[in-house]
Design an enzyme around this catalytic site. Structure first.
Site, PDB file in Angstrom:
ATOM      1  CB  CYS A 173      -2.069   6.746   8.312  1.00 19.88           C
ATOM      2  SG  CYS A 173      -0.989   8.170   8.533  1.00 19.88           S
ATOM      3  CG  HIS A 189      -1.210   9.355   3.691  1.00 19.85           C
ATOM      4  ND1 HIS A 189      -1.575  10.680   3.756  1.00 19.85           N
ATOM      5  CD2 HIS A 189      -0.895   8.989   4.973  1.00 19.85           C
ATOM      6  CE1 HIS A 189      -1.479  11.102   5.016  1.00 19.85           C
ATOM      7  NE2 HIS A 189      -1.069  10.094   5.767  1.00 19.85           N
TER       8      HIS A 189
END
Length: 364
Positions: A161, A254
């Site tokens: 991810c 993120h």
């Protein structure tokens, strides 16, 4: 865009975890896919999904009505789960050895597996794909099917991810030949399957270690940039990447701080134009979940921000900003991606759409 006689019947392996929940939420009202089967551990089997998820639903959006009365199956009962689905998404919580074994078991029932797990990311004939970047790697599936002895079954995976917030930019800049990359990622707690309610020690805290993340951040981009040779994915030699990965008190999103050297050093204008015009197979094919503009450059000096930008293109797009010259490297920038949409379940959904469009996944 393709038309089908019915929707694809989709199974979710590991449907009770956070990524499994995200799969279920994303597939509500999907034009091609319908969740018909949910599988989890033996202790969850035999109950309705709403019963087994009581007090465990972690997403901010409500549980879709259409899945509440689905009777959860035992994920280990492979024949029973696979008989009622056209393909499965895998988000099981097991050891890597167990995941490798059970995903191959599902594939051998002629059920394609699109996996969020890391267990098969380095299996030589398993494609690890960001559909906008390396959809040509799906071609390795024909070699995998020979190994598995299947006609339709196979495994495809998505990458880690955290790399989704900086690898798309590097892909857009491929023609400028990036040679060295230094990246620090600042990763949300949902990447660990947590919320602040069940991880209160993360409030006001930073943890400068995430097990296994730095190796993934440095090596997985090279596999994405690699090529097929003798029926296997061979990773690229460049760019050379070094990383640090830090857990921060953010729920979703993120962020990456990135420094890049190029063999052919471009201007800022050329770099921005390259990312803003970058598109891949999902955009060209008009896939249902594809962001219309994959990467968006934000001019404001304080962007991208998680609160403002993490749901760009419904979480399927990538934002970046603060592109400027560096005193040691050629350029530096900040990237942001939604870790459980683009980075996890959503990336797998987009990959499944690409596999359907390319006819690797078909109706049983």
């Amino acid at each position: 865009m393709k038309q089908f006689e019915r929707k694809f019947r989709v199974g979710i392996l590991g449907g009770t975890g956070m990524v499994g929940q995200r799969f279920i939420a994303l597939l509500e009202n999907h034009p091609w896919f319908e969740v018909t089967t949910i599988a989890a551990s033996k202790r969850s089997a035999g109950k309705t999904y709403s019963e087994t998820m009581e007090g465990r639903w972690k997403l901010q959006t409500p549980m879709p009505e259409g899945v509440k009365n689905i009777i959860v199956k035992d994920v280990a009962d492979v024949e029973n789960v696979s008989k009622d689905v056209d393909f499965v998404f895998s988000a099981v919580n097991m050891t890597k050895e167990e995941i490798r074994a059970i995903e191959e078991e599902y594939a051998k029932t002629e059920t394609p597996v699109v996996s969020n797990n890391s267990a098969h990311r380095w299996t030589p004939d398993v494609p690890m794909v960001v559909p906008e970047i390396n959809d040509d790697h799906y071609e390795v599936i024909k070699y995998q099917r020979k190994r598995l002895g299947t006609k339709n079954g196979f495994i495809a995976v998505k990458p880690n991810c955290s790399i989704q917030c900086y690898v798309p930019e590097l892909a857009a800049w491929k023609k400028f030949k990036p040679t060295k990359v230094l990246v620090s990622t600042y990763q949300a707690i949902s990447g660990a399957g947590k919320t602040f309610e069940d991880w209160p020690e993360m409030v006001g805290n930073i943890i400068p270690y995430i097990g296994g993340e730095e190796e993934k951040s440095e090596q997985e981009p090279l596999r994405i940039f690699g090529h097929i040779e003798n029926g296997e994915i061979v990773k690229a030699d460049a760019p050379l990447i070094t990383s640090q990965c830090i857990r921060v008190p953010v729920l979703e999103g993120h962020t990456a701080s990135v420094f890049v050297d190029f063999e052919e050093n471009p201007t800022k204008e050329k770099l921005i134009d390259a990312v803003e015009s970058f598109e891949g197979f999902p955009q060209k094919a008009g896939l249902p979940s594809a962001p219309k503009q994959f990467i968006k450059y934000l001019e404001e000096p304080d962007r991208p921000q998680v609160r403002l930008d993490v749901y760009y293109e419904n979480g399927f797009g990538v934002t970046m900003g603060r592109l400027r010259p560096d005193t040691i490297f050629d350029w530096k920038f900040v990237g942001l991606a939604h870790n459980t949409v683009r980075g996890a379940a959503g990336g797998a959904v987009l990959s499944a759409e690409a596999l359907v469009e390319k006819e690797y996944i078909t109706l049983k």
